[in-house]
Scaffold this motif. Sequence first.
Motif, PDB file in Angstrom:
ATOM      1  N   PRO A 136       0.712  -1.345   0.159  1.00  0.00           N
ATOM      2  CA  PRO A 136      -0.001  -0.021  -0.137  1.00  0.00           C
ATOM      3  C   PRO A 136       0.895   1.121   0.087  1.00  0.00           C
ATOM      4  O   PRO A 136       0.446   2.246  -0.512  1.00  0.00           O
ATOM      5  CB  PRO A 136      -0.789  -0.144   1.253  1.00  0.00           C
ATOM      6  N   GLU A 137       1.908   1.178   0.735  1.00  0.00           N
ATOM      7  CA  GLU A 137       2.754   2.337   0.630  1.00  0.00           C
ATOM      8  C   GLU A 137       3.391   2.776  -0.727  1.00  0.00           C
ATOM      9  O   GLU A 137       3.698   3.728  -1.018  1.00  0.00           O
ATOM     10  CB  GLU A 137       3.904   2.138   1.724  1.00  0.00           C
ATOM     11  N   PHE A 138       3.828   1.602  -1.276  1.00  0.00           N
ATOM     12  CA  PHE A 138       4.461   1.874  -2.713  1.00  0.00           C
ATOM     13  C   PHE A 138       3.295   2.322  -3.798  1.00  0.00           C
ATOM     14  O   PHE A 138       3.577   3.342  -4.225  1.00  0.00           O
ATOM     15  CB  PHE A 138       4.807   0.318  -3.111  1.00  0.00           C
ATOM     16  N   GLU A 139       2.047   1.731  -3.445  1.00  0.00           N
ATOM     17  CA  GLU A 139       0.993   2.363  -4.399  1.00  0.00           C
ATOM     18  C   GLU A 139       0.736   3.834  -4.156  1.00  0.00           C
ATOM     19  O   GLU A 139       0.537   4.636  -5.195  1.00  0.00           O
ATOM     20  CB  GLU A 139      -0.048   1.149  -4.309  1.00  0.00           C
ATOM     21  N   THR A 140       0.718   4.119  -3.150  1.00  0.00           N
ATOM     22  CA  THR A 140       0.535   5.734  -2.580  1.00  0.00           C
ATOM     23  C   THR A 140       1.768   6.452  -3.075  1.00  0.00           C
ATOM     24  O   THR A 140       1.396   7.569  -3.628  1.00  0.00           O
ATOM     25  CB  THR A 140       0.431   5.661  -1.136  1.00  0.00           C
ATOM     26  N   ALA A 141       2.878   6.110  -2.860  1.00  0.00           N
ATOM     27  CA  ALA A 141       4.090   6.689  -3.703  1.00  0.00           C
ATOM     28  C   ALA A 141       3.950   6.949  -5.203  1.00  0.00           C
ATOM     29  O   ALA A 141       4.164   7.961  -5.621  1.00  0.00           O
ATOM     30  CB  ALA A 141       5.245   5.955  -3.116  1.00  0.00           C
ATOM     31  N   VAL A 142       3.631   5.584  -5.765  1.00  0.00           N
ATOM     32  CA  VAL A 142       3.396   5.947  -7.360  1.00  0.00           C
ATOM     33  C   VAL A 142       2.385   7.046  -7.561  1.00  0.00           C
ATOM     34  O   VAL A 142       2.363   7.739  -8.346  1.00  0.00           O
ATOM     35  CB  VAL A 142       3.125   4.748  -7.757  1.00  0.00           C
ATOM     36  N   ARG A 143       1.000   6.722  -7.107  1.00  0.00           N
ATOM     37  CA  ARG A 143       0.053   7.866  -7.282  1.00  0.00           C
ATOM     38  C   ARG A 143       0.444   9.171  -6.847  1.00  0.00           C
ATOM     39  O   ARG A 143       0.068  10.061  -7.867  1.00  0.00           O
ATOM     40  CB  ARG A 143      -1.235   7.321  -6.376  1.00  0.00           C
ATOM     41  N   GLU A 144       1.143   9.394  -5.874  1.00  0.00           N
ATOM     42  CA  GLU A 144       1.425  10.781  -5.660  1.00  0.00           C
ATOM     43  C   GLU A 144       2.192  11.513  -6.499  1.00  0.00           C
ATOM     44  O   GLU A 144       2.105  12.553  -6.854  1.00  0.00           O
ATOM     45  CB  GLU A 144       1.852  10.987  -4.068  1.00  0.00           C
ATOM     46  N   ARG A 145       3.395  10.496  -7.099  1.00  0.00           N
ATOM     47  CA  ARG A 145       4.553  11.013  -7.698  1.00  0.00           C
ATOM     48  C   ARG A 145       3.990  11.352  -9.044  1.00  0.00           C
ATOM     49  O   ARG A 145       4.209  12.278 -10.048  1.00  0.00           O
ATOM     50  CB  ARG A 145       5.539   9.920  -7.737  1.00  0.00           C
ATOM     51  N   LEU A 146       3.054  10.487  -9.708  1.00  0.00           N
ATOM     52  CA  LEU A 146       2.466  10.602 -11.140  1.00  0.00           C
ATOM     53  C   LEU A 146       1.666  12.014 -11.268  1.00  0.00           C
ATOM     54  O   LEU A 146       1.429  12.538 -12.385  1.00  0.00           O
ATOM     55  CB  LEU A 146       1.758   9.417 -11.477  1.00  0.00           C
ATOM     56  N   THR A 147       0.936  12.500 -10.029  1.00  0.00           N
ATOM     57  CA  THR A 147       0.431  13.704 -10.354  1.00  0.00           C
ATOM     58  C   THR A 147       1.103  14.964 -10.696  1.00  0.00           C
ATOM     59  O   THR A 147       0.753  15.840 -11.099  1.00  0.00           O
ATOM     60  CB  THR A 147      -0.262  14.081  -8.943  1.00  0.00           C
ATOM     61  N   ASP A 148       2.448  14.578 -10.423  1.00  0.00           N
ATOM     62  CA  ASP A 148       3.409  15.835 -10.958  1.00  0.00           C
ATOM     63  C   ASP A 148       3.501  15.902 -12.454  1.00  0.00           C
ATOM     64  O   ASP A 148       4.069  16.691 -12.984  1.00  0.00           O
ATOM     65  CB  ASP A 148       4.852  15.393 -10.432  1.00  0.00           C
ATOM     66  N   PHE A 149       3.140  14.775 -13.324  1.00  0.00           N
ATOM     67  CA  PHE A 149       3.396  14.556 -14.514  1.00  0.00           C
ATOM     68  C   PHE A 149       1.781  14.676 -15.395  1.00  0.00           C
ATOM     69  O   PHE A 149       1.937  14.825 -16.707  1.00  0.00           O
ATOM     70  CB  PHE A 149       3.860  13.208 -15.098  1.00  0.00           C
ATOM     71  N   SER A 150       0.895  14.748 -14.589  1.00  0.00           N
ATOM     72  CA  SER A 150      -0.384  14.849 -15.570  1.00  0.00           C
ATOM     73  C   SER A 150      -1.510  15.440 -14.758  1.00  0.00           C
ATOM     74  O   SER A 150      -1.791  15.294 -13.472  1.00  0.00           O
ATOM     75  CB  SER A 150      -0.791  13.734 -15.946  1.00  0.00           C
ATOM     76  N   LYS A 151      -2.167  16.477 -15.206  1.00  0.00           N
ATOM     77  CA  LYS A 151      -3.354  17.051 -14.545  1.00  0.00           C
ATOM     78  C   LYS A 151      -4.618  16.143 -14.402  1.00  0.00           C
ATOM     79  O   LYS A 151      -5.524  16.088 -13.861  1.00  0.00           O
ATOM     80  CB  LYS A 151      -3.551  18.508 -14.942  1.00  0.00           C
ATOM     81  N   ASP A 152      -4.706  15.510 -15.718  1.00  0.00           N
ATOM     82  CA  ASP A 152      -5.903  14.574 -16.090  1.00  0.00           C
ATOM     83  C   ASP A 152      -5.731  13.189 -16.103  1.00  0.00           C
ATOM     84  O   ASP A 152      -6.415  12.390 -16.710  1.00  0.00           O
ATOM     85  CB  ASP A 152      -6.388  15.101 -17.355  1.00  0.00           C
ATOM     86  N   ASP A 153      -4.521  12.619 -15.377  1.00  0.00           N
ATOM     87  CA  ASP A 153      -4.303  11.245 -15.235  1.00  0.00           C
ATOM     88  C   ASP A 153      -4.096  10.621 -16.627  1.00  0.00           C
ATOM     89  O   ASP A 153      -4.535   9.351 -16.731  1.00  0.00           O
ATOM     90  CB  ASP A 153      -5.363  10.684 -14.296  1.00  0.00           C
ATOM     91  N   THR A 154      -3.543  11.218 -17.559  1.00  0.00           N
ATOM     92  CA  THR A 154      -3.169  10.507 -18.782  1.00  0.00           C
ATOM     93  C   THR A 154      -1.775  10.613 -19.162  1.00  0.00           C
ATOM     94  O   THR A 154      -1.126  11.777 -18.786  1.00  0.00           O
ATOM     95  CB  THR A 154      -3.891  11.086 -19.948  1.00  0.00           C
ATOM     96  N   PHE A 155      -1.142   9.600 -19.530  1.00  0.00           N
ATOM     97  CA  PHE A 155       0.410   9.413 -19.524  1.00  0.00           C
ATOM     98  C   PHE A 155       0.817   8.940 -20.841  1.00  0.00           C
ATOM     99  O   PHE A 155       0.523   7.599 -21.254  1.00  0.00           O
ATOM    100  CB  PHE A 155       0.898   8.441 -18.303  1.00  0.00           C
ATOM    101  N   ALA A 156       1.393   9.871 -21.827  1.00  0.00           N
ATOM    102  CA  ALA A 156       1.618   9.244 -23.196  1.00  0.00           C
ATOM    103  C   ALA A 156       2.937   8.291 -23.250  1.00  0.00           C
ATOM    104  O   ALA A 156       3.865   8.889 -22.551  1.00  0.00           O
ATOM    105  CB  ALA A 156       1.643  10.417 -24.083  1.00  0.00           C
ATOM    106  N   GLU A 157       2.823   7.379 -23.989  1.00  0.00           N
ATOM    107  CA  GLU A 157       4.026   6.398 -23.947  1.00  0.00           C
ATOM    108  C   GLU A 157       4.309   6.277 -25.754  1.00  0.00           C
ATOM    109  O   GLU A 157       3.632   6.185 -26.513  1.00  0.00           O
ATOM    110  CB  GLU A 157       3.966   5.090 -23.508  1.00  0.00           C
TER     111      GLU A 157
END
Length: 265
Positions: free
Chosen positions: A230-251
Amino acid sequence: MSLFTGTASYYRQFRPGIPEDIAAILDQAAPPRSGDPRRLLDVGTGTGLVAEALLSRFDDIIAIDNDADMLAAAETALRPKLPEGSRLSLVESAAEDFVPPAGWKANLVTICRAFHWLDQAAVLARLEDQVAPDGVVAIFSDSSFWTATSPWKEAVRDIIKTFLGEERRAGSGTFQHHNRPYTDVMEESTFDQVEETRIPVHRTWTTENILGYLYSTSFAAPHLFGDRLPEFETAVRERLTDFSKDDTFAEENEFLIRFGRRSRR
């Protein structure tokens, strides 16, 4: 313990499948239909993503994997989609040990996202007697999240390293890199006429997709985190907010396909 213990459900749901244009290229590379059944051998099938993409293009498919949970997921997903008159056999076996039915020879062998786990020279040598004279061996993959190619992927990889260490995990051990290009390995085998094809792929991810993908891998399987998941998952979620405002990440990714054929002598 399997390298992919506990990942099958995530693998089936969150691993990107094989795009239609890749399936078409694989289909065109194999010999066309003749009077005999057109046969596919899918090595390291996992949950059957390659077999699924080629289901309507081959009459007789054998898909092998050494993970029973992966094969069970493949069975559930593929069996209802099997065209009438076609055959699908899902076989629990290591590639190094697999023996096809007597007289059975593949027109196409596919090894997708799996060759790095195999005894490469031994598998290619074993395929000598399992592939039709004009058959083709296709070894291919796209890049994993570990080989980060964008800032958001690098951030996710850094979090994994914080929790699991700097070295890439592979189940309970660490990943052993193969230093030789696959083309070189293939050129030393019976399938020494090698042609490379690169197909670009664009994908859009969400946070849920990213976490699901990570949980499908050998380097971030859920059990590796223990009670810190759960701690890992929270860390990923929080870090990804730095890269997208609408929860989309292009690859931007690509499939590199290596087709191996026998020399015409």
